[in-house]
Design a protein around this motif. Structure first.
Motif, PDB file in Angstrom:
ATOM      1  N   ALA A   1       0.997  -1.211   0.111  1.00  0.00           N
ATOM      2  CA  ALA A   1       0.227  -0.085  -0.025  1.00  0.00           C
ATOM      3  C   ALA A   1       0.924   1.088   0.042  1.00  0.00           C
ATOM      4  O   ALA A   1       1.485   1.397   0.954  1.00  0.00           O
ATOM      5  CB  ALA A   1      -0.862   0.032   1.368  1.00  0.00           C
ATOM      6  N   CYS A   2       0.931   1.959  -0.906  1.00  0.00           N
ATOM      7  CA  CYS A   2       1.972   3.158  -1.416  1.00  0.00           C
ATOM      8  C   CYS A   2       1.151   4.642  -1.547  1.00  0.00           C
ATOM      9  O   CYS A   2       0.052   4.652  -1.971  1.00  0.00           O
ATOM     10  CB  CYS A   2       2.549   2.539  -2.605  1.00  0.00           C
ATOM     11  SG  CYS A   2       3.913   3.711  -3.202  1.00  0.00           S
ATOM     12  N   ARG A   3       1.953   5.472  -1.088  1.00  0.00           N
ATOM     13  CA  ARG A   3       1.777   6.885  -1.507  1.00  0.00           C
ATOM     14  C   ARG A   3       1.223   6.825  -2.841  1.00  0.00           C
ATOM     15  O   ARG A   3       2.004   6.422  -3.928  1.00  0.00           O
ATOM     16  CB  ARG A   3       2.645   7.760  -1.215  1.00  0.00           C
ATOM     17  CG  ARG A   3       2.908   8.224   0.409  1.00  0.00           C
ATOM     18  CD  ARG A   3       4.029   8.840   0.607  1.00  0.00           C
ATOM     19  NE  ARG A   3       4.035  10.243  -0.391  1.00  0.00           N
ATOM     20  CZ  ARG A   3       4.296  11.458   0.224  1.00  0.00           C
ATOM     21  NH1 ARG A   3       4.366  11.281   1.468  1.00  0.00           N
ATOM     22  NH2 ARG A   3       4.228  12.401  -0.424  1.00  0.00           N
ATOM     23  N   GLU A   4       0.213   7.512  -3.154  1.00  0.00           N
ATOM     24  CA  GLU A   4      -0.161   7.526  -4.607  1.00  0.00           C
ATOM     25  C   GLU A   4       0.805   8.130  -5.453  1.00  0.00           C
ATOM     26  O   GLU A   4       0.988   7.743  -6.703  1.00  0.00           O
ATOM     27  CB  GLU A   4      -1.529   8.483  -4.694  1.00  0.00           C
ATOM     28  CG  GLU A   4      -2.092   8.300  -6.091  1.00  0.00           C
ATOM     29  CD  GLU A   4      -3.565   9.004  -5.936  1.00  0.00           C
ATOM     30  OE1 GLU A   4      -4.451   8.623  -7.133  1.00  0.00           O
ATOM     31  OE2 GLU A   4      -3.947   9.631  -5.206  1.00  0.00           O
ATOM     32  N   ASP A   5       1.376   9.169  -5.087  1.00  0.00           N
ATOM     33  CA  ASP A   5       2.549   9.877  -5.866  1.00  0.00           C
ATOM     34  C   ASP A   5       3.885   9.188  -6.121  1.00  0.00           C
ATOM     35  O   ASP A   5       4.624   9.551  -6.959  1.00  0.00           O
ATOM     36  CB  ASP A   5       2.852  11.233  -5.204  1.00  0.00           C
ATOM     37  CG  ASP A   5       3.254  11.219  -4.071  1.00  0.00           C
ATOM     38  OD1 ASP A   5       2.965  10.349  -3.260  1.00  0.00           O
ATOM     39  OD2 ASP A   5       3.776  12.273  -3.410  1.00  0.00           O
ATOM     40  N   TYR A   6       3.838   8.068  -5.548  1.00  0.00           N
ATOM     41  CA  TYR A   6       5.134   7.018  -5.712  1.00  0.00           C
ATOM     42  C   TYR A   6       4.629   5.869  -6.442  1.00  0.00           C
ATOM     43  O   TYR A   6       5.526   5.090  -6.357  1.00  0.00           O
ATOM     44  CB  TYR A   6       5.577   7.065  -4.498  1.00  0.00           C
ATOM     45  CG  TYR A   6       6.719   8.018  -4.210  1.00  0.00           C
ATOM     46  CD1 TYR A   6       8.039   8.088  -4.527  1.00  0.00           C
ATOM     47  CD2 TYR A   6       6.383   9.172  -3.395  1.00  0.00           C
ATOM     48  CE1 TYR A   6       9.083   9.043  -4.095  1.00  0.00           C
ATOM     49  CE2 TYR A   6       7.179  10.143  -3.125  1.00  0.00           C
ATOM     50  CZ  TYR A   6       8.621  10.140  -3.377  1.00  0.00           C
ATOM     51  OH  TYR A   6       9.381  11.073  -3.159  1.00  0.00           O
ATOM     52  N   ILE A   7       3.467   5.624  -6.905  1.00  0.00           N
ATOM     53  CA  ILE A   7       3.127   4.238  -7.304  1.00  0.00           C
ATOM     54  C   ILE A   7       3.934   3.941  -8.611  1.00  0.00           C
ATOM     55  O   ILE A   7       4.310   2.859  -9.060  1.00  0.00           O
ATOM     56  CB  ILE A   7       1.503   4.071  -7.367  1.00  0.00           C
ATOM     57  CG1 ILE A   7       0.721   4.113  -6.194  1.00  0.00           C
ATOM     58  CG2 ILE A   7       1.059   3.015  -8.523  1.00  0.00           C
ATOM     59  CD1 ILE A   7      -0.683   3.816  -6.318  1.00  0.00           C
ATOM     60  N   ASP A   8       4.030   4.838  -9.441  1.00  0.00           N
ATOM     61  CA  ASP A   8       4.566   4.645 -10.837  1.00  0.00           C
ATOM     62  C   ASP A   8       6.075   4.263 -10.465  1.00  0.00           C
ATOM     63  O   ASP A   8       6.691   3.433 -11.124  1.00  0.00           O
ATOM     64  CB  ASP A   8       4.311   5.623 -11.670  1.00  0.00           C
ATOM     65  CG  ASP A   8       2.929   5.794 -12.237  1.00  0.00           C
ATOM     66  OD1 ASP A   8       2.185   4.847 -12.233  1.00  0.00           O
ATOM     67  OD2 ASP A   8       2.633   6.996 -12.726  1.00  0.00           O
ATOM     68  N   TYR A   9       6.621   5.121  -9.859  1.00  0.00           N
ATOM     69  CA  TYR A   9       8.097   4.691  -9.265  1.00  0.00           C
ATOM     70  C   TYR A   9       8.420   3.534  -8.742  1.00  0.00           C
ATOM     71  O   TYR A   9       9.330   2.802  -9.116  1.00  0.00           O
ATOM     72  CB  TYR A   9       8.468   6.057  -8.553  1.00  0.00           C
ATOM     73  CG  TYR A   9       9.910   5.710  -7.636  1.00  0.00           C
ATOM     74  CD1 TYR A   9      11.211   5.943  -8.193  1.00  0.00           C
ATOM     75  CD2 TYR A   9       9.705   5.075  -6.514  1.00  0.00           C
ATOM     76  CE1 TYR A   9      12.359   5.639  -7.669  1.00  0.00           C
ATOM     77  CE2 TYR A   9      11.154   4.877  -5.731  1.00  0.00           C
ATOM     78  CZ  TYR A   9      12.334   5.222  -6.164  1.00  0.00           C
ATOM     79  OH  TYR A   9      13.544   4.920  -5.960  1.00  0.00           O
ATOM     80  N   LEU A  10       7.539   3.294  -7.889  1.00  0.00           N
ATOM     81  CA  LEU A  10       7.664   1.764  -7.138  1.00  0.00           C
ATOM     82  C   LEU A  10       7.603   0.766  -8.175  1.00  0.00           C
ATOM     83  O   LEU A  10       8.132  -0.389  -8.029  1.00  0.00           O
ATOM     84  CB  LEU A  10       6.749   1.843  -5.944  1.00  0.00           C
ATOM     85  CG  LEU A  10       6.706   0.541  -4.956  1.00  0.00           C
ATOM     86  CD1 LEU A  10       8.221   0.223  -4.708  1.00  0.00           C
ATOM     87  CD2 LEU A  10       5.773   0.512  -3.886  1.00  0.00           C
ATOM     88  N   GLN A  11       6.330   0.771  -9.023  1.00  0.00           N
ATOM     89  CA  GLN A  11       6.045  -0.221  -9.972  1.00  0.00           C
ATOM     90  C   GLN A  11       7.275  -0.285 -10.863  1.00  0.00           C
ATOM     91  O   GLN A  11       7.687  -1.662 -11.010  1.00  0.00           O
ATOM     92  CB  GLN A  11       4.809   0.246 -10.572  1.00  0.00           C
ATOM     93  CG  GLN A  11       4.535  -0.872 -11.882  1.00  0.00           C
ATOM     94  CD  GLN A  11       3.936  -2.241 -11.014  1.00  0.00           C
ATOM     95  OE1 GLN A  11       2.979  -1.989 -10.115  1.00  0.00           O
ATOM     96  NE2 GLN A  11       4.464  -3.312 -11.234  1.00  0.00           N
ATOM     97  N   LYS A  12       8.183   0.718 -11.326  1.00  0.00           N
ATOM     98  CA  LYS A  12       9.119   0.391 -12.165  1.00  0.00           C
ATOM     99  C   LYS A  12      10.497  -0.072 -11.452  1.00  0.00           C
ATOM    100  O   LYS A  12      11.084  -0.899 -11.790  1.00  0.00           O
ATOM    101  CB  LYS A  12       9.559   1.979 -12.570  1.00  0.00           C
ATOM    102  CG  LYS A  12      10.855   1.828 -13.316  1.00  0.00           C
ATOM    103  CD  LYS A  12      10.506   1.187 -14.802  1.00  0.00           C
ATOM    104  CE  LYS A  12      11.623   1.735 -15.903  1.00  0.00           C
ATOM    105  NZ  LYS A  12      12.946   1.421 -15.442  1.00  0.00           N
ATOM    106  N   GLN A  13      10.573   0.290 -10.068  1.00  0.00           N
ATOM    107  CA  GLN A  13      11.584  -0.371  -9.202  1.00  0.00           C
ATOM    108  C   GLN A  13      11.364  -1.765  -8.894  1.00  0.00           C
ATOM    109  O   GLN A  13      12.618  -2.816  -9.083  1.00  0.00           O
ATOM    110  CB  GLN A  13      11.499   0.338  -7.753  1.00  0.00           C
ATOM    111  CG  GLN A  13      12.103   1.730  -8.068  1.00  0.00           C
ATOM    112  CD  GLN A  13      13.714   1.728  -8.166  1.00  0.00           C
ATOM    113  OE1 GLN A  13      14.358   0.825  -7.604  1.00  0.00           O
ATOM    114  NE2 GLN A  13      14.125   2.674  -8.661  1.00  0.00           N
ATOM    115  N   VAL A  14      10.015  -2.164  -8.878  1.00  0.00           N
ATOM    116  CA  VAL A  14       9.769  -3.779  -8.585  1.00  0.00           C
ATOM    117  C   VAL A  14       9.896  -4.349 -10.073  1.00  0.00           C
ATOM    118  O   VAL A  14      10.537  -5.709  -9.949  1.00  0.00           O
ATOM    119  CB  VAL A  14       8.374  -3.969  -8.279  1.00  0.00           C
ATOM    120  CG1 VAL A  14       7.968  -5.599  -8.416  1.00  0.00           C
ATOM    121  CG2 VAL A  14       8.119  -3.513  -6.661  1.00  0.00           C
TER     122      VAL A  14
END
Length: 240
Positions: free
Chosen positions: A52-65
Motif C-alpha cells: 500500500a503505497c503513497r499515490e504519488d510514488y506508485i509509478d516509481y515503485l512499480q518501475k523499481q519492482v
C-alpha cells in the motif's frame, strides 16, 4: 493462501537529512522498500505481497519492482489510505476482491522500513498466526522504561521484566482480522498506532514471537546511517 502486506504510505518526517519519504531513500542504488521486499521474498511461502503505497510514488515503485524483483508477479501495488487503518483496509479489500477469503488464509503485515526482518521471524509469524489467530514480533525491553504523563516528571517506572518492545510484522488469520477491522469504531481507528492494537480493542489474544535486534525500524537519521552501513557490509550476503 499466505499474504504479505507492506505499509508504505508514510512521510518519515523524523529523518531530517531527506526530503523524500524514508521508504524511498536509496541505499546501494535501490530504495529501502526494495531491500525490505527482497528480504521478504526470500521466504517462498508468500503467495502474494501487497504494498500500500503513497499515490504519488506508485509509478516509481512499480518501475523499481519490475527492474529489481525476480518474482515481480507476486507483488501487487495499491494506493494507501489517509490513516494507518485506512491503508490496511485497502490491502484487505484488494485481497478479497482479487482472491476471495478462505478460512485458513494468513496475512503478515510488515513495515516498509524494516529491511532486516529475518526468515525465522517470518516463518514464526506464519506458524503462530495459523495456530493462534494473531501474533506480534517483540523483544524484552533492555532499558528501564519511564512513564511520564506530562513529559517532565516520572510518574511510574514499570517492571521491566513484563515489558516488550514491539516490532513488526504483525500477523493474523485473515478472516478474523477482517472481522476485527469491521468491529472498530471511528474513534478506535484514530487511536491505533500499531496494527496489534486491533486485537486488544477486540479482546483477541495476541501471541508474542521472538524478534531480533537487527529487525529495527528506520525512523531517525541515526537508523538510516546504521542501515547504510549494514547494507554495504557482508550482512547483505548473509541469509537473514
Amino acid at each position: 493462501m499466505i499474504y504479505g502486506a507492506m505499509l508504505a504510505g508514510g512521510s518519515g518526517t523524523r529523518i531530517k537529512s531527506s526530503v523524500i519519504p524514508k521508504q524511498f531513500i536509496e541505499i546501494n542504488s535501490q530504495p529501502i522498500i526494495i531491500h525490505t521486499l527482497k528480504n521478504m521474498l526470500k521466504l517462498n511461502r508468500f503467495d502474494f505481497i501487497y504494498i500500500a503505497c503513497r499515490e504519488d510514488y506508485i509509478d516509481y515503485l512499480q518501475k523499481q519492482v519490475e527492474d529489481n524483483i525476480a518474482d515481480s508477479h507476486k507483488v501487487k501495488i495499491i494506493k494507501g489510505g489517509k490513516e494507518r487503518m485506512d491503508t490496511i483496509r485497502n490491502v484487505t479489500t484488494a485481497i478479497e476482491n482479487d482472491n476471495g477469503i478462505s478460512e485458513d488464509d494468513v496475512i503478515v503485515i510488515h513495515d516498509a522500513v524494516r529491511p532486516f526482518v529475518t526468515q525465522k521471524i517470518l516463518n514464526d509469524s506464519i506458524e503462530y498466526a495459523t495456530k493462534f489467530g494473531a501474533c506480534v514480533c517483540g523483544l524484552p525491553c533492555a532499558d528501564t522504561i519511564l512513564h511520564s504523563i506530562n513529559g517532565d516528571i516520572v510518574d511510574d517506572i514499570p517492571l521491566r521484566s513484563e515489558l516488550y518492545s514491539g516490532q513488526a510484522p504483525d500477523s493474523f488469520n485473515l478472516k478474523r482480522f477482517i472481522e476485527m477491522e469491521n468491529a472498530l469504531t471511528e474513534e478506535q481507528k484514530l487511536k491505533i498506532t500499531g496494527t496489534s492494537q486491533i486485537c486488544t480493542m477486540n479482546h483477541q489474544p495476541i501471541y508474542i514471537i521472538e524478534g531480533d535486534a537487527l529487525n529495527f525500524k528506520i525512523t531517525t537519521d541515526s537508523d538510516l546511517e546504521l542501515a547504510r552501513r549494514l547494507l554495504s557490509s557482508d550482512i547483505e550476503r548473509i541469509s537473514l
